[in-house]
Scaffold this active site. Structure first.
Site, short mmCIF file in Angstrom:
data_model
loop_
_atom_site.label_atom_id
_atom_site.label_comp_id
_atom_site.label_asym_id
_atom_site.label_seq_id
_atom_site.Cartn_x
_atom_site.Cartn_y
_atom_site.Cartn_z
N THR A 13 0.94 -1.32 0.10
CA THR A 13 -0.09 0.23 0.03
C THR A 13 0.98 1.21 -0.11
O THR A 13 0.55 2.30 -0.66
CB THR A 13 -0.93 0.12 1.25
N GLU A 129 9.25 9.76 9.38
CA GLU A 129 8.24 10.52 9.78
C GLU A 129 7.07 9.57 9.63
O GLU A 129 5.90 9.80 9.99
CB GLU A 129 8.36 11.54 8.57
N VAL A 132 4.90 7.08 12.19
CA VAL A 132 4.01 7.76 13.15
C VAL A 132 2.84 8.62 12.57
O VAL A 132 2.97 9.63 11.93
CB VAL A 132 4.41 8.55 14.45
N GLY A 134 0.92 8.59 9.90
CA GLY A 134 0.78 8.56 8.29
C GLY A 134 1.20 10.01 7.93
O GLY A 134 2.44 10.15 8.02
N ILE A 136 0.51 12.86 8.93
CA ILE A 136 0.52 14.17 9.84
C ILE A 136 2.11 14.45 10.01
O ILE A 136 2.86 13.37 10.50
CB ILE A 136 -0.18 14.00 11.04
N GLY A 187 -7.40 -0.76 3.35
CA GLY A 187 -5.95 -0.60 3.68
C GLY A 187 -5.45 -0.06 4.91
O GLY A 187 -4.29 0.45 4.62
N GLU A 190 -3.20 -3.09 9.89
CA GLU A 190 -2.00 -3.64 9.71
C GLU A 190 -2.10 -5.07 9.16
O GLU A 190 -3.36 -5.32 9.31
CB GLU A 190 -1.42 -3.78 11.33
N LYS A 205 3.84 3.45 18.31
CA LYS A 205 4.02 4.92 17.74
C LYS A 205 4.19 5.69 19.01
O LYS A 205 5.03 6.69 19.14
CB LYS A 205 2.75 5.55 17.08
N GLY A 303 -3.18 5.08 5.54
CA GLY A 303 -3.60 4.94 3.90
C GLY A 303 -2.65 5.16 3.20
O GLY A 303 -1.20 5.58 3.34
N1 HSE Z 1 -2.50 0.36 11.00
C1 HSE Z 1 -2.15 1.74 11.20
C2 HSE Z 1 -3.39 2.82 11.77
C3 HSE Z 1 -1.61 2.38 9.91
O1 HSE Z 1 -4.58 2.05 11.51
O2 HSE Z 1 -3.23 3.78 12.01
C4 HSE Z 1 -0.68 3.32 10.05
O3 HSE Z 1 0.25 3.11 11.19
#
Ligand code: HSE
Length: 437
Positions: A13, A129, A132, A134, A136, A187, A190, A205, A303
């Site tokens: 992804t 980056e 943690v 995505g 942001i 997606g 995990e 995180k 995502g």
């Molecule tokens: N599985 C994680 C979430 C994806 O849902 O936040 C990003 O780390």
């Protein structure tokens, strides 16, 4: 024009998103960086799998060492996830003096301290980056833009999947499983979704964010309190709503005189707070620090392209800093490595929160008095109480109690005594309340 040569390990992804963003926005990225960021090779497990449009522009290989050991690669981007074989690959890339960009929070939370040391010895950078929240830019904000601040606390919704599940259960009156299936299809989850719903992804995180907030080495993940969202029922969501709260999957880092408090658990949050309104897959992190005060960092926490956006930002940073002396680069955790301080982790038993308690109690005279007597014996003060009778004189009724702030140790002892009462049936569902002051 210089070309920075990139090798990708993994094309799932986030890997596909990284290729798509680098390809679509190549012109803008080059205008910003003053060099071009070019994917030279991508290592995948299964070469026969279709890779869509990427097949015509990218060279795929099933040999990761043709990237890790290659002389024509400057930056290795690790997007495999998990510990093995990612750990081995990253160690080898760093030992080869290659810079590494990774979205792998588990790898950093578990092996970060030794990887940073290895990177330092090899004069290489490791940028993370995308590990943690995505898209942001929370790591950049804390490491660089908040350099003049002392951070007091950080409270965040940092797992999109569990936020998506709790939000959907409330808004669509869906079951836990239906929402999890949707999150997987989109997606967000995990590879092993128990990491999302059991709080482990958030724990990884938080380990990273806590160290960046307070300038400590990464703490051992086993020593951090972690609870998932699996015990939250639709009834809890409804009762919390009636009492003015929303249930959110939180990660909390606080600094006090006793040390550092790090915990992951669902919590009731007042509906009026900004974090209570971070819904769906979105993430939000509220940081409280002395100079700026409170800041809220909000955006897509998972995502393909949101996470790819963070990968590309790291690629740009690394490309710019490649020619700098290692001493002038931003330190891995934002603090000079020899200035990290080992603040002690406050045991969860010594933390204090208000609490939501839901129990099934026998419907007869004196039962509430028995319950409140036990809470009183432990010095636990009741803020509000709700009993949900339908007027049909059922034998068992749900009783919901909100306590004032209580030491964890006391609430645990009180719960044991309450559950031992013959008038309390089954287990009590206890959820913390986070005041977000
Ligand atoms: N599985 C994680 C979430 C994806 O849902 O936040 C990003 O780390």
């Amino acid at each position: 024009m210089t070309a920075v040569r990139i090798g990708l390990l993994g094309f799932g992804t986030v890997g596909h998103g990284t290729w798509a963003v680098l390809t679509r926005n190549a012109g803008e990225i080059t205008r910003r960086c003053g060099c071009s960021l070019e994917i030279r090779r991508v290592a995948v497990k299964n070469l026969s799998k279709s890779r869509g449009d990427a097949t015509s522009t990218v060279q795929f290989t099933d040999d990761p060492y043709s990237i890790i050991d290659a002389s024509d690669i400057d930056i290795v981007v690790e997007l495999i996830g998990g510990l093995d074989p990612a750990h081995e690959y990253v160690k080898r890339a760093l030992s080869n003096g290659k810079h590494v960009v990774t979205a792998n929070k588990e790898l950093l939370a578990v092996h970060g301290n030794s990887l940073f040391q290895l990177a330092q010895e090899s004069a290489a950078m490791i940028a993370f980056e995308a590990s943690v929240c995505g898209g942001i830019p929370i790591i950049k904000a804390m490491r660089e833009s908040m350099v003049g601040n002392q951070v007091h606390s950080l409270v965040g919704i940092i797992n999109g999947t569990s936020n998506y599940i709790l939000t959907g259960m409330k808004q669509k009156q869906c079951s836990f499983q239906e929402m999890l299936d949707e999150a997987q299809k989109l997606g967000y989850a995990e590879a092993d979704p128990t990491f999302d719903v059991e709080g482990i992804d958030a724990l990884h995180k938080l380990t990273i964010l806590g160290s960046i907030a307070f300038g400590t080495p990464l703490q051992s993940t086993e020593s951090i309190h972690c609870e998932g969202i699996g015990t939250i029922t639709y009834d809890d969501i409804t009762y919390a709503d009636e009492l003015g709260f929303t249930i959110k999957p939180l990660a909390v880092a606080k600094r006090s005189e006793a040390g550092v408090e790090l915990r992951v658990h669902p919590a009731l949050v007042s509906k009026h707070k900004l974090l209570a309104n971070v819904n769906g897959v979105m993430n939000g992190v509220m940081v409280s620090s002395d100079a700026i005060g409170r800041t809220l960092h909000y955006g897509a926490g998972a995502g393909s392209e949101p996470t790819a956006s963070a990968v590309v930002a790291d690629l740009a940073d690394v490309s710019r800093a490649m020619s700098c002396s290692p001493d002038s680069r931003v330190p891995f955790l934002g603090f000079q490595t020899d200035a990290l301080c080992d603040l002690s982790l406050v045991p969860v038993q010594m933390t204090e929160t208000a609490n939501y308690l839901r129990m099934n109690a026998v419907n007869r005279a004196g039962v509430l008095a028995e319950v409140t007597r036990i809470l009183g014996n432990f010095g636990i003060s009741i803020e509000s109480i709700l009993q949900k009778g339908s007027g049909l004189h059922e034998e068992i009724l749900p009783v919901i109690i909100i306590t004032q702030e209580t030491l964890e140790e006391k609430i645990q002892q009180a719960l044991k005594e309450l559950e031992a009462l013959p008038s309390v049936v089954g287990e009590i569902n206890r959820i913390r309340i986070e005041a977000l002051t």
